[in-house]
Scaffold this motif. Structure first.
Motif, PDB file in Angstrom:
ATOM      1  N   TRP A 151       5.972   5.323  -1.589  1.00  0.00           N
ATOM      2  CA  TRP A 151       6.013   3.904  -1.296  1.00  0.00           C
ATOM      3  C   TRP A 151       6.799   3.685  -0.007  1.00  0.00           C
ATOM      4  N   PRO A 152       6.568   2.577   0.688  1.00  0.00           N
ATOM      5  CA  PRO A 152       7.313   2.309   1.926  1.00  0.00           C
ATOM      6  C   PRO A 152       8.823   2.377   1.708  1.00  0.00           C
ATOM      7  N   MET A 153       9.510   3.055   2.610  1.00  0.00           N
ATOM      8  CA  MET A 153      10.962   3.198   2.562  1.00  0.00           C
ATOM      9  C   MET A 153      11.425   3.817   1.248  1.00  0.00           C
ATOM     10  N   SER A 154      10.674   4.795   0.760  1.00  0.00           N
ATOM     11  CA  SER A 154      11.038   5.443  -0.482  1.00  0.00           C
ATOM     12  C   SER A 154      10.712   6.923  -0.397  1.00  0.00           C
ATOM     13  N   ARG A 155      11.250   7.684  -1.322  1.00  0.00           N
ATOM     14  CA  ARG A 155      10.978   9.107  -1.361  1.00  0.00           C
ATOM     15  C   ARG A 155       9.656   9.384  -2.068  1.00  0.00           C
ATOM     16  N   LYS A 156       9.121  10.544  -1.791  1.00  0.00           N
ATOM     17  CA  LYS A 156       7.883  10.954  -2.444  1.00  0.00           C
ATOM     18  C   LYS A 156       8.164  11.277  -3.905  1.00  0.00           C
ATOM     19  N   ALA A 157       7.236  10.913  -4.779  1.00  0.00           N
ATOM     20  CA  ALA A 157       7.437  11.127  -6.207  1.00  0.00           C
ATOM     21  C   ALA A 157       6.127  11.549  -6.854  1.00  0.00           C
ATOM     22  N   SER A 158       6.239  12.196  -7.981  1.00  0.00           N
ATOM     23  CA  SER A 158       5.048  12.582  -8.734  1.00  0.00           C
ATOM     24  C   SER A 158       4.492  11.382  -9.494  1.00  0.00           C
ATOM     25  N   THR A 159       3.182  11.261  -9.523  1.00  0.00           N
ATOM     26  CA  THR A 159       2.554  10.198 -10.307  1.00  0.00           C
ATOM     27  C   THR A 159       2.376  10.603 -11.762  1.00  0.00           C
ATOM     28  N   GLY A 160       2.552  11.891 -12.058  1.00  0.00           N
ATOM     29  CA  GLY A 160       2.300  12.375 -13.403  1.00  0.00           C
ATOM     30  C   GLY A 160       0.824  12.536 -13.695  1.00  0.00           C
ATOM     31  N   VAL A 161      -0.019  12.540 -12.644  1.00  0.00           N
ATOM     32  CA  VAL A 161      -1.462  12.698 -12.796  1.00  0.00           C
ATOM     33  C   VAL A 161      -1.886  13.959 -12.037  1.00  0.00           C
ATOM     34  N   TYR A 162      -2.805  14.715 -12.661  1.00  0.00           N
ATOM     35  CA  TYR A 162      -3.268  15.971 -12.082  1.00  0.00           C
ATOM     36  C   TYR A 162      -4.787  15.949 -11.948  1.00  0.00           C
ATOM     37  N   ILE A 163      -5.288  16.656 -10.933  1.00  0.00           N
ATOM     38  CA  ILE A 163      -6.720  16.694 -10.632  1.00  0.00           C
ATOM     39  C   ILE A 163      -7.171  18.139 -10.547  1.00  0.00           C
ATOM     40  N   LEU A 164      -8.277  18.452 -11.222  1.00  0.00           N
ATOM     41  CA  LEU A 164      -8.934  19.737 -11.083  1.00  0.00           C
ATOM     42  C   LEU A 164     -10.423  19.448 -11.003  1.00  0.00           C
ATOM     43  N   GLY A 165     -10.967  19.524  -9.795  1.00  0.00           N
ATOM     44  CA  GLY A 165     -12.339  19.088  -9.603  1.00  0.00           C
ATOM     45  C   GLY A 165     -12.417  17.589  -9.823  1.00  0.00           C
ATOM     46  N   SER A 166     -13.247  17.166 -10.771  1.00  0.00           N
ATOM     47  CA  SER A 166     -13.325  15.750 -11.135  1.00  0.00           C
ATOM     48  C   SER A 166     -12.629  15.470 -12.459  1.00  0.00           C
ATOM     49  N   ASP A 167     -11.868  16.441 -12.934  1.00  0.00           N
ATOM     50  CA  ASP A 167     -11.150  16.304 -14.203  1.00  0.00           C
ATOM     51  C   ASP A 167      -9.760  15.723 -13.933  1.00  0.00           C
ATOM     52  N   VAL A 168      -9.455  14.577 -14.556  1.00  0.00           N
ATOM     53  CA  VAL A 168      -8.158  13.921 -14.430  1.00  0.00           C
ATOM     54  C   VAL A 168      -7.389  14.150 -15.715  1.00  0.00           C
ATOM     55  N   HIS A 169      -6.164  14.644 -15.599  1.00  0.00           N
ATOM     56  CA  HIS A 169      -5.375  14.913 -16.799  1.00  0.00           C
ATOM     57  C   HIS A 169      -3.908  14.622 -16.536  1.00  0.00           C
ATOM     58  N   ARG A 170      -3.135  14.524 -17.612  1.00  0.00           N
ATOM     59  CA  ARG A 170      -1.717  14.159 -17.526  1.00  0.00           C
ATOM     60  C   ARG A 170      -0.783  15.354 -17.675  1.00  0.00           C
ATOM     61  N   VAL A 171      -1.283  16.441 -18.192  1.00  0.00           N
ATOM     62  CA  VAL A 171      -0.481  17.651 -18.373  1.00  0.00           C
ATOM     63  C   VAL A 171      -1.130  18.759 -17.570  1.00  0.00           C
ATOM     64  N   PRO A 172      -0.409  19.437 -16.679  1.00  0.00           N
ATOM     65  CA  PRO A 172      -1.033  20.458 -15.826  1.00  0.00           C
ATOM     66  C   PRO A 172      -1.602  21.604 -16.644  1.00  0.00           C
ATOM     67  N   SER A 206       0.824  -1.204   0.000  1.00  0.00           N
ATOM     68  CA  SER A 206       0.000   0.000   0.000  1.00  0.00           C
ATOM     69  C   SER A 206       0.860   1.257   0.000  1.00  0.00           C
ATOM     70  N   PRO A 207       0.611   2.168  -0.928  1.00  0.00           N
ATOM     71  CA  PRO A 207       1.336   3.442  -0.928  1.00  0.00           C
ATOM     72  C   PRO A 207       0.555   4.517  -0.166  1.00  0.00           C
ATOM     73  N   ARG A 208       1.188   5.638   0.054  1.00  0.00           N
ATOM     74  CA  ARG A 208       0.527   6.822   0.590  1.00  0.00           C
ATOM     75  C   ARG A 208       0.373   7.829  -0.543  1.00  0.00           C
ATOM     76  N   LEU A 209      -0.776   8.499  -0.584  1.00  0.00           N
ATOM     77  CA  LEU A 209      -1.059   9.467  -1.631  1.00  0.00           C
ATOM     78  C   LEU A 209      -1.226  10.857  -1.035  1.00  0.00           C
ATOM     79  N   PHE A 210      -0.740  11.852  -1.777  1.00  0.00           N
ATOM     80  CA  PHE A 210      -0.801  13.242  -1.338  1.00  0.00           C
ATOM     81  C   PHE A 210      -1.303  14.110  -2.489  1.00  0.00           C
ATOM     82  N   LEU A 211      -1.954  15.199  -2.136  1.00  0.00           N
ATOM     83  CA  LEU A 211      -2.340  16.220  -3.103  1.00  0.00           C
ATOM     84  C   LEU A 211      -1.421  17.418  -2.910  1.00  0.00           C
ATOM     85  N   ARG A 212      -0.737  17.804  -3.962  1.00  0.00           N
ATOM     86  CA  ARG A 212       0.116  18.989  -3.909  1.00  0.00           C
ATOM     87  C   ARG A 212      -0.529  20.101  -4.723  1.00  0.00           C
TER      88      ARG A 212
END
Length: 523
Positions: A293-314, A233-239
């Motif tokens: 991920w456990p024992m790892s650094r935080k990384a970007s997933t390359g996925v962006y969220i604006l409301g309910s819109d999911v996109h790959r390019v900010p 299981s990973p941890r997820l964050f919103l930046r």
């Protein structure tokens, strides 16, 4: 006379001992110096000289050995390299101990050297983890320690098979060879990559299949797992894009996704890799989804969220409160309720026959309506500005691959965009893109997979872990009028799973840019 001979013999024996002691001292100093050079070379080659690349530490012991056993030769090359790399460590350290104090550590010398080899290897892995300079894994600890053991055994074999003088010559020859190899590594060793690209898509899979946003509540559904690892299981964050502020999402991991496992089918079971995530987010703001991920650094997933819109390019820029036809923060609904509230108040005041209350209430409602119209106009103006900014960075093409496809990559700095649509990738360039003469514009297109044994025969023959489908833009260019744009199309392979692909541009004899990209999966 006899006494003189005895004294002369003692003096000769003493001189011989002194010569041996002096030679041993010189040998110890030389061996210790070569050992220091060797340690510095190994640290330079394995840590300092490596480019920064994101990796998830691999704590599954003997995973690379299993890969090698089942025919993946590139892992075998890495294992043998790690073993050979530590053979000089065992050889030199054992020789240093033997020449420093021959009687010291005699009984536990072997054990102490193994502990030091393990500690040195652990130092390398820790530095790689801390500096993101390679893959930290348990297999390397085992391979390095095994190499040190073989180095000690080699030293003992030399000493047993050769006489004292021959052993001295052989030992000095081997150690001189170690020094020459270290010098060669410094001069001709690992070269820095001409370009640096985010390699996270080659390390883990991440996709959002569903997203819903109402008021300040965000709910996500998708799947995530690390390649060549047991799912955890990973941890997820919103930046938040505007401020960089981060908030953590609540994640429930382990939902059954047999469709995912069926596509990526390999040595690991990726059936239970689905997740749901929820949290508080401003529907008017754009967020980048980060993963840890456990024992790892935080990384970007390359996925962006604006409301309910999911996109790959900010998107970037500003956006009004309306997302996907809904009020992101209840603006439109709340506004009408605010307007109805004075109207309801007016009806009550009219019934009570207040002194001009009905007129005041009506004016209040009209005033609020006017304010709402002004806010709507301002929001529309800002939305138009944002849309203009976004469209300026995207190709203005009305074809389905641009209007209905997913924008995977935007490089307006190099006048290129990459879309995915209906099982194919589309490279789009505008008039500012520099094409090579003679139809020789080379576009890199390399694909990675979890099913290496299904790669084409030439890939397996050359021990490549990817399928190289790079080619010239002009050879795959679509004919037609695209309003000043030029389009190249390549289909995604269906004979094996595609974890990610690398694309970029090669001009004037060097790589200008490159990006690793994770495709959108439609199982």
């Amino acid at each position: 006379m006899v006494e003189e001979y005895v004294n002369a013999g003692k003096m000769g024996e003493l001189r011989l001992k002194q010569e041996r002691k002096s030679r041993t001292s010189r040998t110890w100093i030389m061996t210790a110096l070569i050992l220091i050079i060797y340690v510095g070379t190994v640290l330079w080659y394995t840590v300092l000289k490596r480019p920064t690349k994101f990796q998830i530490p691999q704590y599954d012991l003997f995973w690379s050995y299993r890969k090698w056993l089942f025919g993946d030769l590139r892992y075998g090359t890495e294992i043998i390299g790690n073993v050979y790399m530590f053979m000089p460590f065992g050889f030199l350290l054992y020789d240093t101990f033997c020449n420093w104090k021959p009687d010291c550590f005699k009984k536990r010398r072997f054990f102490r050297i193994i502990v030091l080899a393990l500690a040195f290897s652990l130092t390398i892995e820790s530095l790689q983890f801390a500096l993101v300079k390679g893959l930290a894994e348990l297999d390397d600890l085992f391979s390095n320690t095994l190499g040190a053991v073989l180095g000690i055994m080699t030293y003992k074999a030399f000493r047993k098979l050769a006489g004292e003088r021959r052993f001295y010559i052989a030992r000095m020859t081997v150690e001189a060879a170690f020094a020459i190899i270290c010098l060669a590594v410094f001069m001709f060793g690992r070269e820095a990559a001409p370009i640096e690209a985010d390699n996270a898509p080659t390390t883990f899979c991440f996709q959002i299949d569903e997203a819903s946003a109402r008021n300040s509540n965000l709910n996500l559904k998708g799947f995530a797992f690390g390649y060549d690892r047991r799912p955890v299981s990973p941890r997820l964050f919103l930046r938040r894009m505007e401020t960089g502020e981060e908030t953590e999402l609540e994640v429930a991991y382990g939902a059954a996704r047999p469709d995912v496992n069926g596509y990526f089918r390999c040595d690991y079971d990726y059936t239970n890799v689905g997740f749901t995530a929820s949290g508080v987010a401003d529907s008017d703001a754009e967020y980048e989804i980060m993963i840890r991920w456990p024992m790892s650094r935080k990384a970007s997933t390359g996925v962006y969220i604006l409301g309910s819109d999911v996109h790959r390019v900010p998107y970037g820029g500003e956006r009004n409160q309306f997302v996907d036809g809904e009020a992101s923060d209840g603006g439109s609904i709340a506004g009408s309720e605010v307007c109805r509230s004075p109207q309801e108040s007016m009806r009550n005041e009219t019934t009570e026959a207040s002194d001009g209350g009905s007129i005041a209430g009506s004016d209040a409602c009209r005033s609020h309506q006017e304010s709402m119209r002004n806010e709507t106009k301002e929001a529309s103006r800002k939305e138009g500005e944002r849309s203009d900014a976004v469209e300026a960075a995207r190709p203005d093409i009305s074809d389905a691959f641009a209007t209905e496809g997913t924008l995977l990559l935007s490089r307006p700095d190099y006048h290129m965009w990459v879309y995915q649509y209906d099982g194919a990738l589309y490279w789009i360039t505008d008039e500012g893109f520099h094409f090579e003469d003679g139809g020789m514009t080379y576009i890199q297109y390399r694909l990675w997979t979890t099913q290496r044994r299904k790669l084409p025969a030439d890939c397996l023959k050359n021990n490549r872990s990817y399928d190289d489908m790079s080619g010239h833009f002009e050879a795959y260019e679509l004919s037609g009028d695209y309003g000043g744009y030029r389009v190249m199309r390549r289909y995604l392979p269906t004979g094996y799973s595609v974890t990610s692909f690398l694309t970029g541009c090669f001009k004037d004899g060097e790589w200008i840019w490159a990006n690793y990209i994770r495709p959108v999966y439609n199982f």
